[in-house]
Design an enzyme around this catalytic site. Sequence first.
Site, mmCIF file in Angstrom:
data_model
loop_
_atom_site.group_PDB
_atom_site.id
_atom_site.type_symbol
_atom_site.label_atom_id
_atom_site.label_comp_id
_atom_site.label_asym_id
_atom_site.label_seq_id
_atom_site.Cartn_x
_atom_site.Cartn_y
_atom_site.Cartn_z
ATOM 1 C CG ASN A 43 -1.172 -33.867 63.583
ATOM 2 O OD1 ASN A 43 -1.436 -32.803 64.094
ATOM 3 N ND2 ASN A 43 -0.039 -34.488 63.832
ATOM 4 C CG ASP A 44 0.491 -37.946 64.118
ATOM 5 O OD1 ASP A 44 0.158 -37.430 63.047
ATOM 6 O OD2 ASP A 44 1.664 -37.938 64.538
ATOM 7 C CG PHE A 100 5.428 -33.047 68.722
ATOM 8 C CD1 PHE A 100 4.661 -31.890 68.835
ATOM 9 C CD2 PHE A 100 6.440 -33.069 67.757
ATOM 10 C CE1 PHE A 100 4.882 -30.786 68.004
ATOM 11 C CE2 PHE A 100 6.671 -31.981 66.921
ATOM 12 C CZ PHE A 100 5.905 -30.844 67.046
ATOM 13 C CB SER A 101 2.883 -38.451 67.989
ATOM 14 O OG SER A 101 1.877 -37.859 67.207
ATOM 15 N NE ARG A 165 8.794 -36.090 64.421
ATOM 16 C CZ ARG A 165 9.731 -35.572 63.635
ATOM 17 N NH1 ARG A 165 10.820 -35.027 64.156
ATOM 18 N NH2 ARG A 165 9.591 -35.607 62.318
ATOM 19 C CD GLU A 218 6.816 -37.164 60.829
ATOM 20 O OE1 GLU A 218 7.200 -36.061 61.250
ATOM 21 O OE2 GLU A 218 5.770 -37.292 60.169
HETATM 22 C C1 FRU Z 1 3.479 -37.017 62.372
HETATM 23 C C2 FRU Z 1 4.077 -35.946 63.267
HETATM 24 C C3 FRU Z 1 4.874 -36.572 64.396
HETATM 25 C C4 FRU Z 1 4.835 -35.513 65.453
HETATM 26 C C5 FRU Z 1 3.477 -34.915 65.261
HETATM 27 C C6 FRU Z 1 3.402 -33.440 65.522
HETATM 28 O O1 FRU Z 1 2.372 -36.600 61.656
HETATM 29 O O2 FRU Z 1 4.883 -35.067 62.506
HETATM 30 O O3 FRU Z 1 6.174 -36.981 64.030
HETATM 31 O O4 FRU Z 1 5.015 -36.033 66.736
HETATM 32 O O5 FRU Z 1 3.092 -35.178 63.933
HETATM 33 O O6 FRU Z 1 2.077 -32.980 65.432
#
Ligand code: FRU
Length: 505
Positions: A43-44, A100-101, A165, A218
Amino acid sequence: MRTLILALVLVMSEVAAATPARGGEPDGGRPLFHFTPTKNFINDPNGLLFLAGEYHLFYQHNPEGDRWGHMSWGHAVSRDLVRWEHLPVALREADGIMIFSGSAVFDARNTSGLGRDGQAPMVAIYTGDGRQRQTQNIAASVDRGRTWTKFAGNPVVDLHSNSFRDPKVFWHEPSRRWVMATVLADERKVRLWNSRDLKNWERLSDFGPAGSRKGVWECPELFETPVEGGSPGESRWILKVDVNDGAPFGGSGGQYFVGRFDGKTFQNEPTPRDEPLWIDFGKDFYASQTWNDAPKSGGPVWVAWMNNWQYANDIPTSPWRGAMTLPRVVALRRTPDGLRIAQTPVAGVESLRGAHRKVENRVIKAGETRLDVDKIEGAALDLVATFEPGDAETFGLKVRCGAGEETLVGVDRRAGTVFVDRTRSGTVGFSPHFAGRHSARASLGDGLIRLRVLVDATSVEVFANDGLVVLTDQVFPRPASVGASLFATGGGARLRTLDVWELRK
Ligand code: FRU
């Protein structure tokens, strides 16, 4: 024996689950110029940093499976933002704490003291997620991001919250401090911090709720951006924050605010009725981040995760799941409504241009006008089309056409919109949230209408009004569906010019 059979059945069902719904051949339909991981879920984008000729792309990654979980930072580097070299996982989940991100900076003056042997460190600032807690943590690398050491004094910020976060850090020269944007996700607030050493953080101010107050907030980012055609050096600050769930066409999407930042507080120029400003009007643009320290090229460059939390775990690709958008240069443009983001695909994509064809002055009658007489085919194309609207109600291009499949990129004159319609774009049934038409208000006028469309194996990205209006949508046609045509409804239009380049590596 029973165990063996059971193991076989399990393996077979794994294989079945991993078989692409399209194509059939392994990797059939992998994007050509969009970043994808070799395998498994992403993902991100995280830790975007330009250093020593390399654009670093770290990203949320499950090294163990093709659905979200075990979040770690995957890693790749590029010199041109379109050709990527895969590197080993940089930061791994450990002791039940997922990575996480977050972001990365080059600590040139070794303010953190985490350099070694006279080498200034790259410092990653990330959220540790686990045990009902989200905290901010740092790690350092002195070998250009290849190996990392987590800081022994982690966490560096702990609010005893499970909804805190996504730290994005940058160097703020006027205050000579590192500035960090984080979210209090459930409260829909961005909290800003600053620090001299990346270890001790002081709270500066909160922004929000504002704009879109739905879902959670986020991946915030605060960055300075030049004003197009402004006085020399004129700029504003953009505060970008993503929203899940609450985007214009459902699920996740990115909103932004334009304003000023004095080193402590971000003050936005209000919009009428506090309406949110969306970055992208397709369904697949989330968690964008700009590259720290990138060479100046007209503005900051960002990339986003090309997906939507509504169906991210279900998209029909294998052995990878998830891709990044094409990186784009971000600028602020004056419009009658105020300053708005305009995006331009990075120039690197032009280095992939192969065979070129030009079509001029083609009448588009109501119905469909095939373009394949001109042999315009390819899963990856860069198209620049200029239309004369005529008396058509809708008109435009169809791409990734073949055996009952088509993706429409069009203009709806009555509605005053540009749209992407992926209702019949191929595999759409994996989620009730996928099929559909996504449209964005655009200023169309009566003159020529220019669209730039970047097509790849699993996506279309549409830039209208010179990048002021952008739509990013995934599509999953069969690899063999590579035709293109023109269409019009309710009247006729004219294609003034169409330049098409096949893209290849
Ligand atoms: C956004 C998110 C962030 C988090 C990450 C977890 O897509 O939910 O807020 O840090 O992905 O994978």
